[in-house]
Design an enzyme around this catalytic site. Sequence first.
Site, PDB file in Angstrom:
ATOM      1  N   LYS A 188       0.841  -1.206   0.000  1.00 14.59           N
ATOM      2  CA  LYS A 188       0.000   0.000   0.000  1.00 14.59           C
ATOM      3  C   LYS A 188       0.881   1.263   0.000  1.00 14.59           C
ATOM      4  O   LYS A 188       2.089   1.193   0.223  1.00 14.59           O
ATOM      5  CB  LYS A 188      -0.918  -0.020   1.228  1.00 14.59           C
TER       6      LYS A 188
HETATM    7  C1  LIG Z   1      -5.642  -3.977   0.965  1.00  9.29           C
HETATM    8  C2  LIG Z   1      -7.104  -3.961   0.881  1.00  9.29           C
HETATM    9  C3  LIG Z   1      -7.915  -4.322   1.970  1.00  9.29           C
HETATM   10  C4  LIG Z   1      -7.411  -4.793   3.311  1.00  9.29           C
HETATM   11  O1  LIG Z   1      -6.310  -5.579   3.272  1.00  9.29           O
HETATM   12  P1  LIG Z   1      -5.549  -6.166   4.557  1.00  9.29           P
HETATM   13  O2  LIG Z   1      -4.556  -7.061   3.893  1.00  9.29           O
HETATM   14  O3  LIG Z   1      -6.530  -6.894   5.384  1.00  9.29           O
HETATM   15  O4  LIG Z   1      -4.926  -5.045   5.298  1.00  9.29           O
HETATM   16  C5  LIG Z   1      -9.287  -4.193   1.818  1.00  9.29           C
HETATM   17  N1  LIG Z   1      -9.833  -3.744   0.685  1.00  9.29           N
HETATM   18  C6  LIG Z   1      -9.093  -3.394  -0.379  1.00  9.29           C
HETATM   19  C7  LIG Z   1      -9.781  -2.865  -1.596  1.00  9.29           C
HETATM   20  C8  LIG Z   1      -7.708  -3.516  -0.329  1.00  9.29           C
HETATM   21  O5  LIG Z   1      -6.973  -3.184  -1.397  1.00  9.29           O
END
Ligand SMILES: *Cc1c(COP(=O)(O)O)cnc(C)c1O
Length: 382
Positions: A188
Site C-alpha cells: 500500500k
Molecule cells: C488492501 C485492501 C484491503 C485490506 O487488506 P488487509 O490485507 O486486510 O490489510 C481491503 N480492501 C481493499 C480494496 C484492499 O486493497
Amino acid sequence: MTPPPATMTVPLSRPSIGQAEIDAVMQALQSSQLSIGPWNERFEAAFAEAAGCRYAVSVNSGTSGLHLAVRALGIGPGDEVITSPFSFIASANCMLFEGAKPVFVDVEAESFSMDPAKIEAAITPRTKAILPVHVFGQMADMTAIMDIARRHGLAVIEDACEAPLATHRGQLSGSMGDLAVFAFYPNKQMTTGEGGMITTNNEYLYRLCKSMRNQGRGDSLQWLSHDRLGYNYRISELTAALGVVQTQRLPEFIEKRRRLVGLYEAALGGTPGLQLPQVRKENEHTWFVYAVRVSAALRDALLEALNQHGVQSKAYFYPCIHLQTFYREQFGFREGDFPVSEQLSHEIVILPFFSDMSDEQLYYVADTLKRLLRELQDQTTA
Ligand SMILES: *Cc1c(COP(=O)(O)O)cnc(C)c1O
C-alpha cells in the site's frame, strides 16, 4: 524456447523504509511498553488529522477494520450491503463474517469504482448500507453515492484501503462516509507491515470500534470487564511507531508516485493497443498501483512475457469477487453477471510501481512493455 536473460528485474512493489522508521521502532522496542501505549495514540491522532476526520482507531489489518465497521453499524443476518465486485475480496467478505449478504453492482469502466447509476435498482427493504471501494487510489463518485444513501436512509462504509489522501471535489477519502477503513499492508502507499485504520466523525461509532478492537472492554479499560463481544484486533507499539513515521511521510510518498505517473504517461502515451489510467476531473488520485489496459486476447501472454523479462506484473482483480469459487457456490453467481468488472479483470495489467522506483527502472518497464506488446500484436495479425 528459453527466454532471453532479463537485463533488469523490477519488483512489482516495494515499501519505503528509512532511518526514521528504524529509529522509531527501536525506541518503541526499548520503551518496554510493547502494546496499548503512547505510540498507538500518536499514530491514531496523526492519521485522523491526515484523513481529515475527528476519530481514528488502529486495527491489525484493513480486513479487521472492515469487519468492525460492519459490526458497528449493527449489520447482521438477513441484511444486505451494496458493494462492487471489482475489488480485493475483503471488501465483500466483511459482510459474510456477520451473516449479511453482499449485493453487487457493476463498476464504471473509467474509474473502476461502483457505478452510482446502478445502485438504486439494487436497493431492497433489507439494504442497510453501501460500501464503495476507492479502487487503485481514486475515489468512487461519493457525491452521487452519499446522495443516494441519504435519500434511502442507508449507512456508508468507505473502503479507502487503496486511496489514502485521495480527494473527491476537494473532500478527503475516509471523511465522507459514516465510517472508512484504510490498510497498511506492504504494497500500500504507506505500510506498517500489517495494519489498518478506521476513521469516523461519529463519536458513538468511534467508541464502539475502539471497544470491539480491544476485547469489548468499556471506556474504563478495566482489565476483566467486558461490555460487549469484542476481538483482539490491536496493533503493537512497534507497529504503531512505524505507522507514525509512515503517516508523516505519506504526502512525500504520494508526491513521488504522482511524479512517476507523469513519467509513465510521457513514456507510454499514444502506444497503440494500450490504455492508460484515467483520472476524473473532480478527483485527485493517490496511486496505489499503476494499472494499464490491453486487449483481453493478449493480456495473459503479455503478463507472462513481462515477467520473463524481469518486469514483475500482475492481473488485478482476477477473478472478480463474485466469480471466486465459494461466492459462486454460495450465491450462484455466473460469468456475465457484472460484465464491466469482468472485462476489466481480463484487460488490466498492473506494472511495477512504488514510491522509491528509479527513473531507470520505470523506463526499462515502459520500453519492455512497448516492445513486448508490439511483438504480440504482430504475432496475432500475422
Ligand atoms: C488492501 C485492501 C484491503 C485490506 O487488506 P488487509 O490485507 O486486510 O490489510 C481491503 N480492501 C481493499 C480494496 C484492499 O486493497
